[in-house]
Design a protein around this motif. Structure first.
Motif, short mmCIF file in Angstrom:
data_model
loop_
_atom_site.label_atom_id
_atom_site.label_comp_id
_atom_site.label_asym_id
_atom_site.label_seq_id
_atom_site.Cartn_x
_atom_site.Cartn_y
_atom_site.Cartn_z
N ALA B 55 -49.72 121.15 -2.51
CA ALA B 55 -51.36 120.75 -1.90
C ALA B 55 -52.34 121.22 -3.05
CB ALA B 55 -51.18 122.39 -1.30
N SER B 56 -53.36 120.81 -3.31
CA SER B 56 -54.58 121.58 -3.38
C SER B 56 -55.01 122.91 -3.16
CB SER B 56 -55.76 120.14 -3.31
OG SER B 56 -57.17 121.05 -4.24
N GLY B 100 -61.42 119.47 5.58
CA GLY B 100 -60.29 120.41 4.30
C GLY B 100 -58.48 121.04 4.62
N LEU B 103 -56.78 117.34 4.72
CA LEU B 103 -56.69 116.44 3.08
C LEU B 103 -55.59 117.65 1.54
CD1 LEU B 103 -60.08 114.82 3.06
CD2 LEU B 103 -57.84 113.91 4.18
N SER B 104 -56.38 119.13 2.26
CA SER B 104 -55.72 119.24 1.07
C SER B 104 -54.62 119.66 0.90
CB SER B 104 -56.56 120.81 1.22
OG SER B 104 -55.77 121.95 2.51
N GLY B 106 -51.83 117.06 1.23
CA GLY B 106 -51.58 116.09 0.88
C GLY B 106 -50.69 115.50 2.20
#
Lengths: 217, 280
Positions: B55-56, B100, B103-104, B106
């Motif tokens: 993850a981001s 958000g 996508l965050s 992965g």
């Protein structure tokens, strides 16, 4: 209808250009600021992909040079967006919105993938074409009313032509099309959530602001 | 304010529980107890929490705080009689939150939930139509002015019924298990929220409770007007039950059909407001 975004909270004057904060513009400004900070402090996610022909999977990595460029474009996009949210000048608004469009093209075009760059090229053409009606709208507003100040126009004494309003919306639609290109399947093969989200966020914010501008002028 | 916030969260979650129960009873299932969503939120608050290795991290965590923050702001705006345009903006920004979330992490499931959220942007247009129709009649977008207008002229539900239908479609598109709930469809596990577990999911549940409460309260204030508090709560339950009926008897559409139908509805509503604008 002058207080459609709530009662003004703060005015910042630069000569005849006035930046103003209402609950509406402040909300949009803060959102652009918060996501710009996310872009600044976060690293991109590593998307998981399945390798065809077996049970294996791998995580995509983003190169340092690509990361730096996309981060730079995203922060520039965030700054342009913040400007577009609080400016009280129609021409400044169009300038900031066109900068948002340029930055969005940059965010997408930096990905080293033919499919993603095709999407960026198509979006770039639309964004480029969008600047024409947008600046034409600003020109028409100046020519017919003698001012570009939203606060002056909001007083109701001057009438902005319907064609100018329509052209402004058309231009912003062209610049704010990024999510529709970012939603293409090819685009999401590329990692970089904080940057792709900045495309979506900036487009949404300029749509919201132009709604207020049209109701205001 | 804290008391209102807590009440809105818990009552919103209770409404979501009633929603699940009604759907289940229509489909001849026993269904969970009506307080199940509250239990979910409490359970997730104390479960093990982690951030996926792919993850981001800042975005993965930050977006939960943004989700709670924007709906708390929306509640504050509506309680203070602020601008409807701010509610409109927050509703649209919720799309970014879903994006958000998806996508965050992965994860491919979250990713496609996020993509579906973006492509269903047409679901927001009816809300814009609602705002435009209200502006034509009330000459103001301040909720306090809209409520005052209805005290003099009667409910806007009777004056501009199709705008109320547009807002109802907006509510429907945000209800879980509905025909337009493609962002959390089962073929994507839980869609955009698949990878958010533990306290992050609890935060998302709080956001969902607040969102449900705020949207229903907005509908009541904007189209019916000021009511005694106990009647507002009853009206919220009745609207939720009507939404549950729609959700229970209509299948979840494919992403393509969902976007097509939402676009058609949006087109009809834009034409309606254009006619209203010409007539006024």
């Amino acid at each position: 209808m002058n207080e459609i975004g709530g009662a003004p909270l703060f005015f910042l004057e630069f000569g005849d250009i006035v930046i103003y904060f209402t609950p509406f513009t402040l909300t949009l400004f803060l959102l652009a600021l918060v996501f710009s900070v996310f872009v600044l402090v976060s690293r991109p996610e590593r998307q998981l992909e399945i390798a065809f022909g077996g049970d294996a999977y791998y995580a995509k990595e983003i190169s340092l040079s690509e990361l730096r460029f996309r981060r730079f474009m995203s922060i520039a996009c965030g700054l342009a967006c913040m400007g577009a949210m609080v400016t009280g000048d129609v021409f400044d608004f169009t300038l900031f919105v066109s900068l948002v469009g340029i930055c969005n093209v940059g965010i997408v075009a930096a990905v080293r993938s033919r499919h993603v760059q095709n999407a960026a090229y198509q979006y770039g053409l639309v964004a480029l074409a969008g600047t024409v009606p947008m600046f034409a709208a600003a020109g028409m507003v100046a020519a017919t009313t003698g001012t570009l100040s939203m606060l002056e126009l909001a007083k109701g004494a001057l009438t902005v032509p319907l064609a100018a309003q329509a052209l402004l919306v058309l231009g912003v639609m062209g610049e704010g099309m990024a999510p529709f290109y970012a939603a293409k399947a090819e685009m999401f093969r590329a990692p970089g959530a904080p940057y792709v989200i900045m495309c979506s966020l900036s487009s949404l914010l300029i749509f919201l602001r132009v709604t207020e501008v049209i109701l205001l002028i | 304010m804290i008391a209102e916030l807590l009440f809105a969260t818990f009552f919103g979650l209770l409404l979501l529980g009633i929603h699940r129960k009604v759907i289940a009873r229509i489909q001849r299932r026993p269904g969970p107890p009506v307080w199940q969503e509250i239990l979910h939120m409490l359970k997730f608050s104390f479960k093990t929490t982690w951030v996926p290795a792919t993850a981001s991290t800042a975005l993965f965590v930050g977006v939960v705080l943004v989700a709670i923050g924007i709906w708390t702001a929306a509640l504050l705006v509506i309680l203070s009689g602020g601008s409807l345009l701010v509610i409109f903006a927050i509703y649209m920004l919720h799309k970014i939150v879903e994006h958000g979330f998806g996508l965050s992490s992965g994860s491919p499931y979250g990713k496609f939930g996020g993509v579906r959220s973006v492509i269903s942007a047409a679901s927001e247009i009816p809300l814009f139509v609602t705002v435009a129709a209200i502006a034509i009649f009330t000459k103001s977008l301040m909720i306090s002015d809209i409520v005052a207008y209805q005290e003099l002229e009667g409910p806007l539900l009777a004056t501009i019924p199709l705008a109320a239908v547009a807002m109802y479609v907006v509510l429907l598109s945000k209800m879980p298990f509905g025909p337009f709930s493609i962002v959390e469809s089962k073929e994507l596990v839980s869609g955009y929220k698949t990878e958010h577990f533990g306290v992050w999911r609890a935060g998302l549940e709080v956001c969902n409770g607040l969102k449900t409460y705020v949207l229903l309260l907005t509908f009541i204030l904007v189209f019916i007007g000021s009511l005694p508090f106990w009647m507002v709560l009853i009206a919220m339950v009745l609207i939720t039950v009507s939404l549950s009926f729609v959700c229970a008897v209509s299948p979840m559409l494919s992403p393509y059909d969902s976007v097509t139908i939402q676009t058609l509805i949006a087109g009809l509503m834009v034409a309606y407001v254009a006619i209203l604008g010409v007539m006024s």
